[in-house]
Design a protein around this motif. Structure first.
Motif, PDB file in Angstrom:
ATOM      1  N   ARG A   5       0.857  -1.181   0.000  1.00  0.00           N
ATOM      2  CA  ARG A   5       0.000   0.000   0.000  1.00  0.00           C
ATOM      3  C   ARG A   5       0.892   1.229   0.000  1.00  0.00           C
ATOM      4  O   ARG A   5       2.056   1.170   0.413  1.00  0.00           O
ATOM      5  CB  ARG A   5      -0.891   0.010   1.255  1.00  0.00           C
ATOM      6  CG  ARG A   5      -1.878  -1.110   1.358  1.00  0.00           C
ATOM      7  CD  ARG A   5      -2.773  -0.951   2.606  1.00  0.00           C
ATOM      8  NE  ARG A   5      -2.170  -0.232   3.717  1.00  0.00           N
ATOM      9  CZ  ARG A   5      -1.655  -0.822   4.803  1.00  0.00           C
ATOM     10  NH1 ARG A   5      -1.665  -2.126   4.926  1.00  0.00           N
ATOM     11  NH2 ARG A   5      -1.145  -0.083   5.774  1.00  0.00           N
ATOM     12  N   LYS A   6       0.340   2.358  -0.410  1.00  0.00           N
ATOM     13  CA  LYS A   6       1.139   3.582  -0.485  1.00  0.00           C
ATOM     14  C   LYS A   6       1.721   3.962   0.868  1.00  0.00           C
ATOM     15  O   LYS A   6       2.893   4.328   0.959  1.00  0.00           O
ATOM     16  CB  LYS A   6       0.307   4.733  -1.042  1.00  0.00           C
ATOM     17  CG  LYS A   6       0.057   4.636  -2.520  1.00  0.00           C
ATOM     18  CD  LYS A   6      -0.697   5.842  -3.019  1.00  0.00           C
ATOM     19  CE  LYS A   6      -0.988   5.678  -4.502  1.00  0.00           C
ATOM     20  NZ  LYS A   6      -1.694   6.836  -5.037  1.00  0.00           N
ATOM     21  N   ASP A   7       0.939   3.861   1.934  1.00  0.00           N
ATOM     22  CA  ASP A   7       1.455   4.231   3.247  1.00  0.00           C
ATOM     23  C   ASP A   7       2.528   3.251   3.710  1.00  0.00           C
ATOM     24  O   ASP A   7       3.530   3.650   4.314  1.00  0.00           O
ATOM     25  CB  ASP A   7       0.334   4.357   4.283  1.00  0.00           C
ATOM     26  CG  ASP A   7      -0.415   3.054   4.520  1.00  0.00           C
ATOM     27  OD1 ASP A   7      -0.547   2.254   3.584  1.00  0.00           O
ATOM     28  OD2 ASP A   7      -0.879   2.851   5.668  1.00  0.00           O
ATOM     29  N   ARG A  10       5.662   4.050   1.802  1.00  0.00           N
ATOM     30  CA  ARG A  10       6.254   5.268   2.364  1.00  0.00           C
ATOM     31  C   ARG A  10       7.010   4.954   3.657  1.00  0.00           C
ATOM     32  O   ARG A  10       8.127   5.421   3.862  1.00  0.00           O
ATOM     33  CB  ARG A  10       5.156   6.292   2.634  1.00  0.00           C
ATOM     34  CG  ARG A  10       5.381   7.634   2.048  1.00  0.00           C
ATOM     35  CD  ARG A  10       4.316   8.680   2.356  1.00  0.00           C
ATOM     36  NE  ARG A  10       3.078   8.216   2.943  1.00  0.00           N
ATOM     37  CZ  ARG A  10       1.943   7.966   2.266  1.00  0.00           C
ATOM     38  NH1 ARG A  10       1.925   8.134   0.962  1.00  0.00           N
ATOM     39  NH2 ARG A  10       0.852   7.570   2.887  1.00  0.00           N
ATOM     40  N   ASN A  11       6.395   4.148   4.521  1.00  0.00           N
ATOM     41  CA  ASN A  11       7.051   3.767   5.773  1.00  0.00           C
ATOM     42  C   ASN A  11       8.332   2.980   5.508  1.00  0.00           C
ATOM     43  O   ASN A  11       9.355   3.208   6.152  1.00  0.00           O
ATOM     44  CB  ASN A  11       6.118   2.946   6.663  1.00  0.00           C
ATOM     45  CG  ASN A  11       5.118   3.808   7.391  1.00  0.00           C
ATOM     46  OD1 ASN A  11       5.287   5.008   7.538  1.00  0.00           O
ATOM     47  ND2 ASN A  11       4.045   3.187   7.848  1.00  0.00           N
ATOM     48  N   THR A  44       6.375  -1.452  13.194  1.00  0.00           N
ATOM     49  CA  THR A  44       6.360  -1.116  11.761  1.00  0.00           C
ATOM     50  C   THR A  44       7.660  -1.576  11.103  1.00  0.00           C
ATOM     51  O   THR A  44       7.655  -2.111   9.995  1.00  0.00           O
ATOM     52  CB  THR A  44       6.154   0.400  11.575  1.00  0.00           C
ATOM     53  OG1 THR A  44       4.916   0.765  12.175  1.00  0.00           O
ATOM     54  CG2 THR A  44       6.149   0.784  10.108  1.00  0.00           C
TER      55      THR A  44
END
Length: 182
Positions: A5-7, A10-11, A44
């Motif tokens: 996913r985009k998030d 990014r992470n 994360t």
């Protein structure tokens, strides 16, 4: 990052960037420290990298590509310029040397990149053998370990890879690889 996913992508990018900064500062790549630097939770980080070894390997994938290019692009005398460049990359990047010397990579992509590196080095050595530049008994995994060991020694002595003592040590290794007639 394909499939993320985009998030999440990014992470992951933030984590990798933070890890590069942590490594550049000479700090150990502890996942907690990387999480703090990336301003994400440690969970994360663990979702993206199950171990420090995985993170280290992702950090140096570009180095494997860079070294592969060097090994595939011989100019003039085949072996020496390539091994000098190889040594410089390893000595300048502790994480790359550590990953390259690791007996068993943590990630399949790293194992494949390392195998490609060994195959490129083997092809380079074969060209050098054909030109009478190296001993017949020298193989690519041995040369890889020699370069990693030399890079580690130079870094441990806090020498620049370009310093006269580091270059003299490299010259000793290169002389040892040469065949009697070279």
């Amino acid at each position: 990052m394909e499939g993320l996913r985009k998030d999440a992508a990014r992470n992951r990018a933030r984590i990798v960037d933070a890890a590069r900064e942590v490594a550049a500062q000479g700090e150990p790549l502890a996942l907690n420290a990387v999480a703090r630097a990336a301003e994400v939770g440690v969970g994360t980080v663990y979702r993206h990298f199950a171990s420090v070894e995985e993170l280290e390997e992702v950090l140096v994938w570009d180095r494997f590509e860079e070294l592969g290019e060097i090994l595939r692009t011989p100019t003039g005398p085949v072996l020496e310029p390539a091994l000098r460049a190889h040594f410089t990359l390893l000595a300048a990047d502790e994480v790359f040397e550590k990953v390259t010397a690791r007996a068993t990579p943590a990630l399949p992509q790293t194992a494949a990149m390392r195998q490609d590196l060994i195959e490129e080095l083997a092809a380079l050595l074969e060209r050098a053998r054909s030109a009478g530049e190296v001993h017949r008994g020298i193989d690519a995994p041995t040369v890889l370990l020699l370069m990693c060991g030399l890079a580690h020694a130079v870094r441990s002595a806090r020498l620049s890879p370009q310093s006269a003592p580091a270059q003299e040590l490299l010259q000793v290794v290169l002389r040892g690889l040469r065949s009697a007639g070279a």
